[in-house]
Design an enzyme around this catalytic site. Structure first.
Site, PDB file in Angstrom:
ATOM      1  N   HIS A 130       0.725  -1.034   0.095  1.00 51.20           N
ATOM      2  CA  HIS A 130       0.049  -0.011  -0.148  1.00 51.20           C
ATOM      3  C   HIS A 130       0.855   1.196   0.014  1.00 51.20           C
ATOM      4  CE1 HIS A 130      -4.386  -1.238   1.447  1.00 51.20           C
ATOM      5  NE2 HIS A 130      -3.591  -2.322   0.559  1.00 51.20           N
ATOM      6  N   TYR A 135       4.099   6.800  10.217  1.00 51.65           N
ATOM      7  CA  TYR A 135       3.316   5.544   9.679  1.00 51.65           C
ATOM      8  C   TYR A 135       4.180   4.509   8.900  1.00 51.65           C
ATOM      9  CZ  TYR A 135      -1.077   3.090   8.386  1.00 51.65           C
ATOM     10  OH  TYR A 135      -1.942   2.218   8.397  1.00 51.65           O
ATOM     11  N   PRO A 144      -4.090   0.833  18.852  1.00 49.77           N
ATOM     12  CA  PRO A 144      -3.487   0.333  17.430  1.00 49.77           C
ATOM     13  C   PRO A 144      -3.971   1.525  16.185  1.00 49.77           C
ATOM     14  CG  PRO A 144      -5.745  -0.199  18.487  1.00 49.77           C
ATOM     15  CD  PRO A 144      -5.108   0.380  19.439  1.00 49.77           C
ATOM     16  N   TYR A 164      -9.000   5.945   7.108  1.00 51.45           N
ATOM     17  CA  TYR A 164      -9.251   6.374   8.764  1.00 51.45           C
ATOM     18  C   TYR A 164     -10.213   7.460   8.617  1.00 51.45           C
ATOM     19  CZ  TYR A 164      -4.962   3.914   9.855  1.00 51.45           C
ATOM     20  OH  TYR A 164      -3.932   2.874  10.262  1.00 51.45           O
ATOM     21  N   LYS A 177       1.391   0.351  15.079  1.00 53.14           N
ATOM     22  CA  LYS A 177       2.674   0.257  15.379  1.00 53.14           C
ATOM     23  C   LYS A 177       3.269  -0.920  16.295  1.00 53.14           C
ATOM     24  CE  LYS A 177       3.943   3.730  13.233  1.00 53.14           C
ATOM     25  NZ  LYS A 177       4.620   2.977  12.072  1.00 53.14           N
TER      26      LYS A 177
HETATM   27  C1  PHB Z   1      -5.704  -3.995  10.990  1.00 53.68           C
HETATM   28  O1  PHB Z   1      -5.889  -4.196   9.591  1.00 53.68           O
HETATM   29  O2  PHB Z   1      -5.945  -4.761  11.853  1.00 53.68           O
HETATM   30  C2  PHB Z   1      -5.173  -2.621  11.301  1.00 53.68           C
HETATM   31  C3  PHB Z   1      -4.727  -1.616  10.177  1.00 53.68           C
HETATM   32  C4  PHB Z   1      -4.360  -0.453  10.633  1.00 53.68           C
HETATM   33  C5  PHB Z   1      -4.397  -0.118  12.047  1.00 53.68           C
HETATM   34  C6  PHB Z   1      -4.955  -1.136  12.995  1.00 53.68           C
HETATM   35  C7  PHB Z   1      -5.171  -2.211  12.624  1.00 53.68           C
HETATM   36  O3  PHB Z   1      -4.180   1.326  12.329  1.00 53.68           O
END
Ligand code: PHB
Ligand code: APR
Length: 392
Positions: A72, A386, A294, A202, A298
Site C-alpha cells: 500500500h 506511519y 492500534p 481512517y 505500530k
Molecule cells: C488492521 O488491519 O488490523 C489494522 C490496520 C491499521 C491499524 C490498525 C489495525 O491502524
C-alpha cells in the site's frame, strides 16, 4: 533443559527473535503457554512497516508475504465528508507499507521454527523468571497445560516476549511505568466482502472513529470506536454496517459494501511503557515492555525493532564482543518506542471523539485534519511515522 537464549512467548516478537538468533547461529528455546492454533488465529495487527518487510525478507521469512501481502502506497483520511489521500512514497522518498496480518507472519515463522529452528514448546506456560541478576538465569515453566509437570529451562539469557499479561516484566525490580488509558475501544469485525476502498480509510466523525482495513482482496477488516466496556455481542451485524456507513459518509458517491461478518471482538485502548527493558540477563521485547493504541499500526512493528536490536546485541556478545550493545539495548529501543507512542497517541486523539468532547474539541480535531490536508510538512510527519521509524 538448557539453551543459550530462553524466549518466553511465541507471538511476533518471540518467533522473530528465535529466527534471527538461529540465523546468527545462536540456539534458543521458545516457551508458549497457548496452543499453536490460538497463536496462528489470534486476530490483531495487519500493517507491516517497510523496515519490518525488509527484516522478514532478510531473515528468510518473507516468501509468502511477498506473494500474498498487499503493498500500500497510502492511506485516506476522511473527515467532514472530505477525503484526503496521504501519498507515502512521494512524502518519504519511496517508502510504503505491506498489508499482511500478524496471524500470517506468525504462521510463517512457526513453520520455519518447526522446520529448522530450535525447540518451540506450545502449552508450556512460564511461571517465573529466576536468577536474572546471575549469569545462570532460568525459567520455571509447566509443560502440557495447567496440570502438567513443572520443569526448568536453564539459560545464558532470558527474553520476555510474553506480551502485556506475561510474567517476565515482574522479574524486573524497580521498573517505572508510564500509562494512559482511553475511555473507548475498537469493535473489530472480519467480513467476507471485498474492501470498499483499495487502501485503508481512517475516518473522524462526530459519532466516532471508524477504520476500513483488509486481509485480502476478498476479506475486509473494519473497526468502530465504541465505549471501552462494550460487549461485542451487543451489536448486531446490521447495526455495525449501518454505523460504519454513517461514519464513512462522504460528499461524493462512495458507498460501503456489506457482507457476512465472520468475527467480532472488542479491543481496549492503552498507551504503556515499562522502563527499563532489561534487568541483568533478562530482556523485555514487544508488548511485554510497551503497548500502543492500534490507531498508528505500530504494535507489531515496535516488537520487530526490539528483537532486531536485541539479536544484533546477543550476536555481538556471543561472538566474542563486549556487553556494550546489550547495555545499550533498553535506551536504544526506548527512543524508538517513545516516538511510536507519540505518533499513536496523536493519531488516536486526532480521530476519536472522546465522551464529553466539546465543540471546541471538535473544531480543534477538524483543524488538525485540515492541516494534514493542506500542509506537506504536516503530512510528511504522518507519512514518515506511519511507514516506520529507523530500527536503532
Ligand atoms: C488492521 O488491519 O488490523 C489494522 C490496520 C491499521 C491499524 C490498525 C489495525 O491502524
Ligand atoms: N508463558 C508462555 N507464553 C506466554 C506467557 C507465559 N507466562 N504469557 C503470555 N504468553 C504468550 C502469549 O500466549 C502470546 O502468544 O506470549 C505471546 C505474546 O505475544 P503478543 O501478545 O502478540 O506480543 P508480541 O509478540 O510482543 O507482539 C506484539 O504484535 O500481535 C501483534 O499488534 C500486536 O502489539 C502486538 C504485537
Amino acid at each position: 533443559m538448557r539453551t543459550t537464549v530462553g524466549i518466553i512467548g511465541a507471538g511476533p516478537a518471540g518467533l522473530l527473535l528465535a529466527r534471527l538468533l538461529r540465523n546468527a547461529g545462536i540456539d534458543s528455546v521458545v516457551l508458549e503457554s497457548r496452543d499453536r492454533s490460538y497463536v496462528e488465529h489470534r486476530q490483531r495487527a495487519g500493517i507491516l512497516e517497510q523496515g519490518t518487510v525488509d527484516v522478514l525478507r532478510a531473515a528468510g521469512a518473507g516468501e509468502r508475504m511477498d506473494r500474498e501481502g498487499l503493498r500500500h502506497d497510502g492511506i485516506e483520511l476522511r473527515f467532514a465528508g472530505r477525503r484526503h489521500r496521504v501519498d507515502f512514497p512521494a512524502l518519504t522518498g519511496g517508502r510504503s507499507v505491506m498489508v499482511y496480518a500478524q496471524t500470517e507472519v506468525c504462521k510463517d515463522l512457526i513453520a520455519l521454527q518447526l522446520a529448522d529452528g530450535g525447540p518451540l514448546l506450545f502449552e508450556a506456560e512460564a511461571l517465573a523468571v529466576e536468577g536474572a541478576e546471575t549469569d545462570r538465569p532460568r525459567v520455571r515453566f509447566r509443560r502440557g497445560g495447567p496440570d502438567g509437570a513443572e520443569d526448568v529451562l536453564e539459560c545464558d539469557y532470558v527474553v520476555g516476549c510474553d506480551g502485556f499479561w506475561g510474567v517476565a516484566r515482574a522479574a524486573v525490580p524497580d521498573g517505572r511505568t508510564f500509562e494512559r488509558t482511553y475511555p473507548y475501544g475498537w469493535l473489530g469485525v472480519l467480513a467476507d466482502v471485498a474492501p470498499s476502498h483499495d487502501e485503508l480509510v481512517y475516518a473522524r466523525h462526530d459519532r466516532g472513529f471508524a477504520l476500513l482495513s483488509m486481509r485480502s482482496p476478498s476479506v475486509s477488516r473494519l473497526y468502530l470506536q465504541v465505549p471501552a466496556d462494550t460487549d461485542a455481542d451487543s451489536w448486531s451485524d446490521d447495526e455495525i454496517w449501518a454505523e460504519l456507513e454513517r461514519r464513512f459518509e462522504t460528499r461524493d458517491d462512495w458507498t460501503l459494501d456489506r457482507g457476512p461478518i465472520t468475527q467480532k471482538s472488542v479491543t481496549p485502548m492503552r498507551s504503556y511503557v515499562h522502563e527499563p527493558m532489561r534487568h541483568g540477563r533478562l530482556f523485555l521485547a514487544g508488548d511485554a515492555a510497551h503497548i500502543v493504541p492500534p490507531t498508528g499500526a505500530k504494535g507489531l512493528n515496535l516488537a520487530v525493532g526490539d528483537v532486531v536490536t536485541l539479536a544484533r546485541a546477543l550476536a555481538h556478545r556471543t561472538g566474542g564482543g563486549s556487553d556494550e550493545l546489550l547495555d545499550a539495548y533498553s535506551a536504544t529501543c526506548l527512543r524508538r518506542v517513545w516516538q511510536a507512542e507519540r505518533f499513536s497517541y496523536d493519531m488516536t486523539t486526532l480521530l476519536h471523539r472522546a465522551p464529553g468532547a466539546t465543540p471546541f474539541d471538535d473544531r480543534l480535531q477538524l483543524a488538525r485534519l485540515d492541516r494534514f490536508a493542506s500542509s506537506r510538512a504536516a503530512e510528511t510527519d504522518l507519512a514518515e511515522a506511519y511507514t516506520g521509524f529507523p530500527i536503532g
